[in-house]
Write an enzyme that holds these catalytic residues in place. Sequence first.
Site, PDB file in Angstrom:
ATOM      1  N   HIS A  69       0.833  -1.046   0.159  1.00 21.30           N
ATOM      2  CA  HIS A  69       0.106  -0.046   0.147  1.00 21.30           C
ATOM      3  C   HIS A  69       0.900   1.353  -0.140  1.00 21.30           C
ATOM      4  CE1 HIS A  69      -2.297   3.056   2.362  1.00 21.30           C
ATOM      5  NE2 HIS A  69      -3.075   2.862   1.406  1.00 21.30           N
ATOM      6  N   GLU A  72       2.337   1.766  -3.302  1.00 17.97           N
ATOM      7  CA  GLU A  72       1.171   2.539  -4.150  1.00 17.97           C
ATOM      8  C   GLU A  72       1.155   3.969  -4.119  1.00 17.97           C
ATOM      9  OE1 GLU A  72      -3.189   3.657  -3.926  1.00 17.97           O
ATOM     10  OE2 GLU A  72      -2.985   1.619  -3.272  1.00 17.97           O
ATOM     11  N   HIS A  73       1.176   4.380  -2.805  1.00 14.53           N
ATOM     12  CA  HIS A  73       1.161   5.897  -2.565  1.00 14.53           C
ATOM     13  C   HIS A  73       2.501   6.358  -3.349  1.00 14.53           C
ATOM     14  CE1 HIS A  73      -1.665   6.899   0.570  1.00 14.53           C
ATOM     15  NE2 HIS A  73      -2.198   5.585   0.230  1.00 14.53           N
ATOM     16  N   GLU A 145      -3.882   8.095   7.848  1.00 19.14           N
ATOM     17  CA  GLU A 145      -4.591   7.275   6.918  1.00 19.14           C
ATOM     18  C   GLU A 145      -5.242   5.953   7.871  1.00 19.14           C
ATOM     19  OE1 GLU A 145      -5.193   4.638   3.166  1.00 19.14           O
ATOM     20  OE2 GLU A 145      -3.800   6.388   3.058  1.00 19.14           O
TER      21      GLU A 145
END
Length: 428
Positions: A69, A72-73, A145
């Site tokens: 994840h 991906e950012h 997040e």
Amino acid sequence: MQLRKRTNTTTQETVYEGTHPSGLRICLMPKAGYRQNYAIFGTRYGSVDSEFIVPGETEITKVPDGIAHYLEHKMFDMPDGSNIFDRFAQYGANANAFTSFNMTAYLFSATSNLYENLSTLLEYVQTPHFTPESVEKEQGIIGQEIRMYDDNAGWKVFFNLLGCLYQNNPVKLEIAGTIDSIAQITSDYLYKCYNTFYNLSNMMLIVIGDIDIEKTVQTIDAGIRSNKPFDEEIKRIYPQEPEAIANAYSEQKLSVAQPLFMIGFKDRDVGYGGKPLLIKTIEMNILSTMLFGKGSELYKKLYDEGLINATFSAEFNPQIDYGFTAIEGESKNPKEVYEIITSYLESYTPERDAFERIKKVIWGDYIRSHNDIEEYAHTYLTTAFLDGDYFDYRSAYEQVSFESVVKRYQEHFKKEFSALSVILPTEA
């Protein structure tokens, strides 16, 4: 690059498929007259892939949880400091990305400038740019997040359930990781994961819409950079998972208007993909509708007694190394819902008439799914990453029988392999 034309004789859908010399699998889906175009560029890499052996190496690499994840950012960082979303906006596209347990994907939808947007997609996904400073900065963003997810009742009821169903499988770990795990992520780790899982031989690109096949191929050829395909598969290492569940119950208090619940049944028939998994998925989709659909006896009973509302739903989640059925909703008494459901399942006798009716409904859903280009492309990609072929759907569907669904029901819905996750209001 040579593409082969394939036509689904049932739906008359045509695709052009091939493998680029770089190893990238390509699928082009022409939809004449469609105003919208859509592209999805996916890698078979998700949150569960934190321990692996790179092709050509012998040592095991173990990376911090949440790194897929995180990566991906970071892929949206360009070396020149430009904002890739601004470029997509300039060409009238909506761009996005997501990381799941087993996949990371980058995508856009647009009604114009398809080839400019496709070039942009290819460029930034093949341009890793990680510096110690930018990685450290991202920790604060993703940390925020993670804290938001900690307060998200729908998110927590789901992962609390997975923590009950699974003892060791990393599917029980939250996709974004934890504050502690992301603090261990470095640029070296990111490059290691990128060079492993973003090798084009581990990826697939799907383009769908009113596209010109030759021009699309030319755009892809021009956009693919030198990337030597792996000669062998990435070896993914997962811990041994016992059949037994970890816990039968989880409870947490958060700010919700009324209790949320999720009931799970752990699938123990795992370890395979391809057409057998596609058959199982169809069987389980039929069963889920028979048992929990809005026309079912169980739904009517729970609804009439005021124990559930319209949020009630059920879904089977298939993967090669794990799988589970999740039944969720809101209820003033989740424990009573769980007891009614498990008691009902113990005495339930599948009926052939209901099976035949629901099987036809599932077929209709399959046919209609081709009209939604995003759903069609996503399902095609997901099936490919499960070692399957979405064009095998009809053949798989025809192999599903009443007897096979009864057998699946008898094996899957056992109370000892179920769990209940509940989120209660903070004042409860």
